[in-house]
Write an enzyme that holds these catalytic residues in place. Structure first.
Site, PDB file in Angstrom:
ATOM      1  NE  ARG A 172     -22.490-117.252 -11.887  1.00  0.00           N
ATOM      2  CZ  ARG A 172     -22.348-116.365 -10.925  1.00  0.00           C
ATOM      3  NH1 ARG A 172     -22.704-116.662  -9.697  1.00  0.00           N
ATOM      4  NH2 ARG A 172     -21.838-115.178 -11.179  1.00  0.00           N
ATOM      5  NE  ARG A 176     -35.910-119.242 -10.649  1.00  0.00           N
ATOM      6  CZ  ARG A 176     -36.022-117.965 -10.399  1.00  0.00           C
ATOM      7  NH1 ARG A 176     -37.113-117.323 -10.742  1.00  0.00           N
ATOM      8  NH2 ARG A 176     -35.051-117.338  -9.771  1.00  0.00           N
ATOM      9  NE  ARG A 249     -19.925-104.594 -18.520  1.00  0.00           N
ATOM     10  CZ  ARG A 249     -21.203-104.563 -18.204  1.00  0.00           C
ATOM     11  NH1 ARG A 249     -22.017-103.697 -18.784  1.00  0.00           N
ATOM     12  NH2 ARG A 249     -21.698-105.368 -17.283  1.00  0.00           N
ATOM     13  NE  ARG A 280     -30.165-102.677 -16.130  1.00  0.00           N
ATOM     14  CZ  ARG A 280     -29.411-103.436 -15.321  1.00  0.00           C
ATOM     15  NH1 ARG A 280     -29.929-104.485 -14.730  1.00  0.00           N
ATOM     16  NH2 ARG A 280     -28.160-103.114 -15.118  1.00  0.00           N
ATOM     17  CD  GLU A 300     -28.318 -99.755 -16.752  1.00  0.00           C
ATOM     18  OE1 GLU A 300     -28.308 -99.886 -15.525  1.00  0.00           O
ATOM     19  OE2 GLU A 300     -28.419-100.719 -17.537  1.00  0.00           O
ATOM     20  CE1 TYR A 348     -21.617-105.732  -9.444  1.00  0.00           C
ATOM     21  CE2 TYR A 348     -22.033-107.876  -8.464  1.00  0.00           C
ATOM     22  CZ  TYR A 348     -22.465-106.614  -8.812  1.00  0.00           C
ATOM     23  OH  TYR A 348     -23.746-106.229  -8.505  1.00  0.00           O
ATOM     24  CG  ASP A 350     -24.574-108.992  -5.713  1.00  0.00           C
ATOM     25  OD1 ASP A 350     -24.755-107.993  -6.430  1.00  0.00           O
ATOM     26  OD2 ASP A 350     -24.872-110.151  -6.062  1.00  0.00           O
TER      27      ASP A 350
HETATM   28  P1  FDA Z   1     -18.366 -97.883  -3.259  1.00  0.00           P
HETATM   29  O1  FDA Z   1     -17.897 -97.552  -4.621  1.00  0.00           O
HETATM   30  O2  FDA Z   1     -19.824 -97.854  -3.001  1.00  0.00           O
HETATM   31  O3  FDA Z   1     -17.672 -96.903  -2.210  1.00  0.00           O
HETATM   32  C1  FDA Z   1     -16.385 -96.383  -2.371  1.00  0.00           C
HETATM   33  C2  FDA Z   1     -16.390 -94.981  -1.832  1.00  0.00           C
HETATM   34  O4  FDA Z   1     -15.041 -94.495  -1.782  1.00  0.00           O
HETATM   35  C3  FDA Z   1     -17.168 -94.004  -2.692  1.00  0.00           C
HETATM   36  O5  FDA Z   1     -18.095 -93.300  -1.901  1.00  0.00           O
HETATM   37  C4  FDA Z   1     -16.097 -93.074  -3.257  1.00  0.00           C
HETATM   38  O6  FDA Z   1     -16.538 -91.751  -3.427  1.00  0.00           O
HETATM   39  C5  FDA Z   1     -15.022 -93.157  -2.178  1.00  0.00           C
HETATM   40  N1  FDA Z   1     -13.683 -92.838  -2.680  1.00  0.00           N
HETATM   41  C6  FDA Z   1     -13.049 -93.407  -3.727  1.00  0.00           C
HETATM   42  N2  FDA Z   1     -11.841 -92.841  -3.903  1.00  0.00           N
HETATM   43  C7  FDA Z   1     -11.702 -91.904  -2.942  1.00  0.00           C
HETATM   44  C8  FDA Z   1     -10.685 -90.977  -2.611  1.00  0.00           C
HETATM   45  N3  FDA Z   1      -9.554 -90.888  -3.328  1.00  0.00           N
HETATM   46  N4  FDA Z   1     -10.861 -90.137  -1.557  1.00  0.00           N
HETATM   47  C9  FDA Z   1     -12.010 -90.190  -0.836  1.00  0.00           C
HETATM   48  N5  FDA Z   1     -13.010 -91.051  -1.113  1.00  0.00           N
HETATM   49  C10 FDA Z   1     -12.867 -91.900  -2.153  1.00  0.00           C
HETATM   50  N6  FDA Z   1     -25.456-105.078  -5.300  1.00  0.00           N
HETATM   51  C11 FDA Z   1     -26.533-105.765  -4.827  1.00  0.00           C
HETATM   52  O7  FDA Z   1     -26.410-106.504  -3.836  1.00  0.00           O
HETATM   53  N7  FDA Z   1     -27.757-105.632  -5.434  1.00  0.00           N
HETATM   54  C12 FDA Z   1     -27.950-104.835  -6.520  1.00  0.00           C
HETATM   55  O8  FDA Z   1     -29.062-104.750  -7.032  1.00  0.00           O
HETATM   56  C13 FDA Z   1     -26.810-104.095  -7.020  1.00  0.00           C
HETATM   57  N8  FDA Z   1     -26.935-103.286  -8.094  1.00  0.00           N
HETATM   58  C14 FDA Z   1     -25.821-102.674  -8.636  1.00  0.00           C
HETATM   59  C15 FDA Z   1     -25.952-101.903  -9.800  1.00  0.00           C
HETATM   60  C16 FDA Z   1     -24.828-101.306 -10.362  1.00  0.00           C
HETATM   61  C17 FDA Z   1     -24.968-100.477 -11.622  1.00  0.00           C
HETATM   62  C18 FDA Z   1     -23.563-101.509  -9.769  1.00  0.00           C
HETATM   63  C19 FDA Z   1     -22.318-100.935 -10.397  1.00  0.00           C
HETATM   64  C20 FDA Z   1     -23.441-102.245  -8.613  1.00  0.00           C
HETATM   65  C21 FDA Z   1     -24.565-102.837  -8.027  1.00  0.00           C
HETATM   66  N9  FDA Z   1     -24.465-103.560  -6.849  1.00  0.00           N
HETATM   67  C22 FDA Z   1     -25.569-104.249  -6.375  1.00  0.00           C
HETATM   68  C23 FDA Z   1     -23.180-103.652  -6.101  1.00  0.00           C
HETATM   69  C24 FDA Z   1     -23.039-102.579  -5.002  1.00  0.00           C
HETATM   70  O9  FDA Z   1     -23.118-101.301  -5.585  1.00  0.00           O
HETATM   71  C25 FDA Z   1     -21.676-102.754  -4.291  1.00  0.00           C
HETATM   72  O10 FDA Z   1     -21.622-104.011  -3.671  1.00  0.00           O
HETATM   73  C26 FDA Z   1     -21.347-101.718  -3.206  1.00  0.00           C
HETATM   74  O11 FDA Z   1     -21.784-100.434  -3.526  1.00  0.00           O
HETATM   75  C27 FDA Z   1     -19.843-101.702  -2.950  1.00  0.00           C
HETATM   76  O12 FDA Z   1     -19.497-100.862  -1.874  1.00  0.00           O
HETATM   77  P2  FDA Z   1     -17.994-100.345  -1.709  1.00  0.00           P
HETATM   78  O13 FDA Z   1     -17.929 -99.656  -0.403  1.00  0.00           O
HETATM   79  O14 FDA Z   1     -17.058-101.457  -1.974  1.00  0.00           O
HETATM   80  O15 FDA Z   1     -17.758 -99.327  -2.923  1.00  0.00           O
END
Ligand code: FDA
Length: 369
Positions: A172, A176, A249, A280, A300, A348, A350
């Site tokens: 994907r 453009r 990753r 980046r 990064e 994954y 967003d």
């Molecule tokens: P998230 O990982 O945020 O939350 C989980 C929480 O659980 C954490 O706070 C953790 O500490 C806690 N936890 C885990 N285990 C635990 C335990 N045993 N006890 C207590 N707490 C615990 N999306 C987008 O729309 N636009 C963007 O530009 C980006 N950019 C981006 C960059 C990068 C590098 C990544 C990796 C991801 C993005 N994303 C994104 C995606 C975005 O980060 C994602 O959708 C959300 O953060 C997911 O939220 P969650 O609550 O699922 O997980």
């Protein structure tokens, strides 16, 4: 009778959205997080009065009016539009690949000229059904863009040769034939004014919160703390890695404060050559049109040994999906525990997708009462 209706493990976007919906419906929620802050990976730290995206750049985008209105209830969003710049050995190009990129590379001025140039470059390659990422990319954008903007960047990111990576990763690729530098195609896009913490704070209002609290330090006690548990941590960890560890990753960030008002003139710059070790550079103030006297940038870097690093991107290959299936079978038998979010679903997401998922799961939960 238990004190809480829901114990929510993780204050990221999934946990916080779920907590918000349940609190609104009159349920008592306790949210715990092992980190010293809320918000999971969208958390921002204030440095030099700039909101620094601590776990990598986050830009909210969606096509869904409902989700856009949902997040805007906590704070207005600005008009930030993601338009990264690629830096190849000091040559600068617009991303995603569009007429501006083609003009800088070849001097082509019309879509017809650009398409002819790409066709000319790939004609002699005789690629049929692409067998790997290299063939897929060459087929889509030709040799120049592949060499300068894709090959080395991708190889740095994955730590593998492009010929050893599957084609689907790049299916994907945004290409453009208009002069449009907007990376995303979605109707709505922006950064919350005041930063992402505003959204999280709004979502968590009204529920109890305990930071620096790891669920596994006291699993059996936590399991009895509420009528139901919402778990957003790693699914393999929940089951003590009994079927093996799921791979991720990862990335590593190095922060620099510069005594200058404007370092690179753009929020995101991708370094697409092989020699630059980082992939980046983010300049955080530009996400919010900041005018602070100093600036904060993040470099990064890809991480080779990802197992002990922060889990960022799931590696959804056959091996890991096979392991995941075994954990999911156990999870589906749980009566008290709801699994949700990127780590518990090993998927994954967003931001808009993870909110949608939490809204749906909370709705089902309330319906089934
Ligand atoms: P998230 O990982 O945020 O939350 C989980 C929480 O659980 C954490 O706070 C953790 O500490 C806690 N936890 C885990 N285990 C635990 C335990 N045993 N006890 C207590 N707490 C615990 N999306 C987008 O729309 N636009 C963007 O530009 C980006 N950019 C981006 C960059 C990068 C590098 C990544 C990796 C991801 C993005 N994303 C994104 C995606 C975005 O980060 C994602 O959708 C959300 O953060 C997911 O939220 P969650 O609550 O699922 O997980």
């Amino acid at each position: 009778e238990k004190k809480y209706d829901y114990l929510i493990v993780g204050s990221g976007l999934f946990g916080a959205t779920f907590a918000h919906e349940m609190t609104k419906a009159g349920k008592k929620c306790l949210v715990i997080d092992k980190r010293d802050h809320t918000g999971g990976n969208i958390h921002c730290k204030k440095i030099e009065d700039i909101n620094v995206h601590w776990y990598g750049a986050h830009i909210f985008h969606t096509n869904d009016k409902f989700l856009w209105d949902f997040v805007n209830q906590f704070t207005d969003f600005n008009r930030y539009t993601n338009s990264p710049i690629a830096n190849y050995k000091g040559e600068l190009y617009n991303l995603p690949f569009n007429m501006n990129t083609f003009y800088s590379l070849w001097g082509t001025k019309t879509p017809k000229e650009a398409k002819e140039e790409i066709a000319r470059q790939i004609k002699h390659l005789n690629i049929g059904e692409p067998q790997n990422l290299e063939e897929q990319a060459l087929k889509l954008v030709g040799t120049d863009i592949y060499e300068k903007l894709i090959k080395h960047y991708t190889e740095k990111q994955w730590g593998k040769k492009a010929t050893a990576l599957p084609a689907f990763i790049i299916k994907r690729l945004p290409v453009r034939f208009t002069y449009d530098n907007n990376y995303f195609n979605d109707k709505y896009q922006g950064i919350p004014i005041g930063g992402f913490n505003k959204v999280i704070d709004g979502l968590l209002a009204g529920c109890d919160l305990r930071l620096n609290t790891d669920f596994f330090d006291n699993k059996s006690e936590w399991l009895n703390a509420a009528e139901k548990i919402v778990y957003t941590g790693k699914i393999d960890a929940y089951y003590d890695y009994r079927f093996g560890e799921l791979e991720y990753r990862s990335l590593r960030y190095e922060l620099e404060v510069h005594d200058t008002e404007n370092y690179q003139g753009n929020a995101v710059m991708n370094f697409t050559d092989a020699e630059t070790p980082y992939t980046r550079v983010y300049e955080h103030k530009h996400f919010e049109f900041g005018t602070q006297p100093k600036t904060v940038i993040t470099k990064e870097y890809p991480v080779k040994d990802a197992q002990n690093a922060e889990p960022y991107y799931p590696v959804n290959d056959e091996k890991n999906m096979h392991i995941l299936k075994k954990y999911q079978d156990l999870a589906s038998k749980e009566e008290k525990v709801i699994f949700g979010g990127r780590l518990a679903e090993y998927r994954y997401y967003d931001m808009h997708q993870v909110i949608a998922s939490a809204l749906l799961k909370s709705k089902n939960e309330l319906k089934n009462e």
